[in-house]
Design a protein around this motif. Structure first.
Motif, short mmCIF file in Angstrom:
data_model
loop_
_atom_site.label_atom_id
_atom_site.label_comp_id
_atom_site.label_asym_id
_atom_site.label_seq_id
_atom_site.Cartn_x
_atom_site.Cartn_y
_atom_site.Cartn_z
N VAL A 101 0.93 -1.34 0.30
CA VAL A 101 0.35 0.06 0.05
C VAL A 101 0.81 1.28 -0.33
N TRP A 166 1.81 6.88 0.64
CA TRP A 166 1.11 6.06 -0.32
C TRP A 166 1.01 5.73 -1.83
N LEU A 169 -2.77 3.40 -2.00
CA LEU A 169 -4.02 3.23 -1.44
C LEU A 169 -3.87 5.09 -0.49
N LEU A 183 -6.85 2.61 4.94
CA LEU A 183 -7.15 1.67 5.16
C LEU A 183 -7.94 0.03 5.65
#
Length: 270
Positions: A101, A166, A169, A183
């Motif tokens: 991620v 990040w 994601l 998350l």
């Protein structure tokens, strides 16, 4: 929630007595170029087995809003931020499989040193300077990565500046912000609402692995083990009920999020 991965690197550097070079940033990379290169390096490590083969090792727990941290100490000791070679790769179990991620960059700091300059992320670095337990079991992740003064002749503790990125994601708080409220939504197959609080996201994490973290957090703060377990179990039951009673299959309502915020505040400050 400060990173056990970061502090383990810090402890490792102290234990082996590594001589650290001066810290340097990513050279002439622009903010756009830095992000593009960081995303490309993350793509190359999308398979966790590839990261393991490349020398990354997991340190610490799976954090509710930060996932698992896998660290490559040799990159930390290199003393520079290179978007092509992240110090840390971040995985989370999504749809039953480990998914990359994001990545992070970590540099050890000497007394009085500042974190390197990264375009677009000048104020996003945070610093770790305690033990793994001290740094992990605190409800809010963050800190300053500026020069520290040590009064009374006290020797400086190990310091590690960390920058999260990040890459895979989206983080509604910002691409460089350490905690990502998306998350737990991703773990549960839910859409992240456009405006979500960290409290609501932390509460939601109770339904996807976060309960263990909060039990440890509460006992570390002095709550008896039995009481911590009962409190977390009660909070988790509320969250499971909210999810089960949602009106839409892939998202939560404003009322759901409001109740989750209440749960999140309670689980951190009982």
């Amino acid at each position: 929630m400060r990173s056990a991965a970061a502090m383990a690197c810090c402890a490792l550097l102290l234990s082996v007595g590594v001589a650290l070079p001066a810290q340097t940033g990513p050279g002439d990379a622009s903010a756009h170029d830095f992000l593009d290169r960081a995303r490309a390096s993350a793509t190359a490590l999308r398979d966790r087995d590839a990261a393991i083969a490349a020398g990354y090792r997991r340190v610490g727990m799976d954090f509710p809003l930060m996932g698992e941290h896998w660290v490559k100490p040799s990159v930390v000791t290199a003393g520079r931020v290179d978007p092509d070679h992240p110090s840390i790769v971040i995985y989370a179990t999504i749809a039953g499989r480990p998914a990359l991620v994001g990545v992070a960059f970590a540099v050890a700091l000497g007394d009085g040193e500042h974190a390197p300059t990264v375009p677009g992320a000048e104020h996003a670095w945070h610093e770790h300077s305690g033990t793994v337990i001290e740094e992990s079991l605190t409800p809010v992740h963050g800190g300053d990565a500026g020069a520290h003064e040590f009064a009374g002749g006290r020797a400086p503790r190990a310091r590690l500046a960390v920058l999260h990125v990040w890459t895979a994601l989206a983080n509604p708080f910002g691409v460089f912000v350490a905690e990502n409220p998306s998350l737990p939504f991703a773990r549960l197959g839910l859409k992240t609402p456009p405006h979500v609080s960290a409290d609501a996201a932390r509460a939601l994490s109770l339904a996807c692995g976060g309960a263990d973290y909060f039990e440890l957090l509460l006992t570390h703060q002095g709550t008896p083990v039995h009481d911590a377990a009962a409190l977390v179990a009660s909070a988790r039951a509320r969250v499971v009920r909210i999810i089960a009673n949602r009106a839409l299959p892939d998202q939560l309502t404003a009322a759901d999020l409001s109740e989750l915020e209440d749960v999140g505040r309670g689980i951190q400050r009982p």
